[in-house]
Each structure stands twice: as structure tokens, then as C-alpha cells.
Write a protein that holds these residues in place. Structure first.
Motif, mmCIF file in Angstrom:
data_model
loop_
_atom_site.group_PDB
_atom_site.id
_atom_site.type_symbol
_atom_site.label_atom_id
_atom_site.label_comp_id
_atom_site.label_asym_id
_atom_site.label_seq_id
_atom_site.Cartn_x
_atom_site.Cartn_y
_atom_site.Cartn_z
ATOM 1 N N LYS A 1 15.294 0.472 -3.581
ATOM 2 C CA LYS A 1 13.918 -0.026 -3.478
ATOM 3 C C LYS A 1 13.783 -1.409 -4.088
ATOM 4 C CE LYS A 1 11.609 3.299 -5.362
ATOM 5 N NZ LYS A 1 10.531 4.174 -5.829
ATOM 6 N N LEU B 1 15.180 -4.063 -1.750
ATOM 7 C CA LEU B 1 14.296 -4.232 -0.596
ATOM 8 C C LEU B 1 13.064 -5.054 -0.955
ATOM 9 C CD1 LEU B 1 13.527 -3.443 2.345
ATOM 10 C CD2 LEU B 1 12.318 -1.511 1.340
ATOM 11 N N GLU C 1 6.065 -5.184 5.046
ATOM 12 C CA GLU C 1 6.252 -4.259 3.918
ATOM 13 C C GLU C 1 5.710 -2.871 4.266
ATOM 14 O OE1 GLU C 1 7.070 -2.596 0.269
ATOM 15 O OE2 GLU C 1 7.709 -4.577 0.931
ATOM 16 N N LEU D 1 8.097 -1.223 6.780
ATOM 17 C CA LEU D 1 9.332 -0.732 6.157
ATOM 18 C C LEU D 1 9.086 0.501 5.298
ATOM 19 C CD1 LEU D 1 11.143 -4.046 5.250
ATOM 20 C CD2 LEU D 1 11.751 -2.397 7.009
ATOM 21 N N THR E 1 11.222 3.702 6.482
ATOM 22 C CA THR E 1 12.268 4.223 5.590
ATOM 23 C C THR E 1 11.795 5.394 4.753
ATOM 24 O OG1 THR E 1 11.698 2.635 3.869
ATOM 25 C CG2 THR E 1 13.417 1.993 5.448
#
Length: 130
Positions: free
Chosen positions: A78, A81, A118, A121, A125
């Protein structure tokens, strides 16, 4: 050995330090007004890598201090990312400001696009806030 958290943090630290060294050598060695496009690309790429590593290490430290759990691998993924998205946003903003095409409207559109990226994603994910 390669799955050891200390090894991963050390690798992240070395990559951050080397990109900082490249970034610093470009700042001190070249004139930004008279340099060629390859130097400017190298400057912004090393800046992005440095900021990604720096923000990743800060995010890992704060998350580990706040959670009191040893969930290093999920925090590591995390942090990279989020840090990479944030550093890409900063780098693109600075690059557009350097070539004098960034105004308030373009900045707002760019910020909106990165917020949408953001959110996409996070949904794709399955990364949820803890």
C-alpha cells in the motif's frame, strides 16, 4: 532472505538514496535553462523515484507505529502504491510548470484525474482503509 522485511526496507533505502544522489548531481551540475531534454527527463525521473522511496518509508513508519501489528507486507504494498501516485502527481505538476503550460484549471483537472485514479485502484485491488 529476500522475504525478510529488513532486506526489503534496505533495498528501498538504497534505491531512494541512489536516486537522491542522481537528482542532487543533476541539480548541482547542470543549468536548467540551458540543459537538453534528456537531462530534464533524468531530473524528473530521479525526483519521482526519490519521492516515491521517501514517501513509502514515511508511510511504512507511520502505519507500523499506528497499527501495532506486524502486517508489514500489506503495508509495504500500500505504501509503494500511494507514494508512487503522489510522487507521480508532484512530478507531472512540476514538469508542466517548468514548460509553462500549467494553470489553475489544468492543475484542477490533473488533481481530479489522480483522485479518480486512486479511487479506481482502491476498488480494483481491494485496498481498504484500516
Amino acid at each position: 532472505m529476500k522475504n525478510d522485511p529488513k532486506y526489503k526496507l534496505f533495498t528501498l533505502f538504497v534505491a531512494t538514496l541512489s536516486s537522491f544522489t542522481v537528482w542532487l548531481s543533476i541539480i548541482t551540475g547542470f543549468d536548467p535553462d540551458k540543459s537538453d531534454p534528456i537531462t530534464k527527463i533524468a531530473f524528473f525521473a530521479s525526483l519521482m523515484l526519490f519521492l516515491t522511496g521517501l514517501f513509502s518509508m514515511i508511510y511504512i513508519y507511520v502505519s507500523m507505529a499506528m497499527n501495532n501489528k506486524n502486517i508489514f507486507y500489506s503495508i509495504m504494498a500500500k505504501s509503494i502504491l500511494h507514494a508512487s501516485l503522489f510522487s507521480i502527481f508532484i512530478t507531472i505538476t512540476l514538469a508542466l510548470k517548468t514548460i509553462k503550460v500549467l494553470g489553475i484549471l489544468e492543475f484542477g483537472i490533473l488533481l481530479f484525474l489522480f483522485i479518480l485514479l486512486e479511487l479506481y485502484l482502491k476498488a480494483k485491488t481491494g485496498v481498504q482503509n484500516e
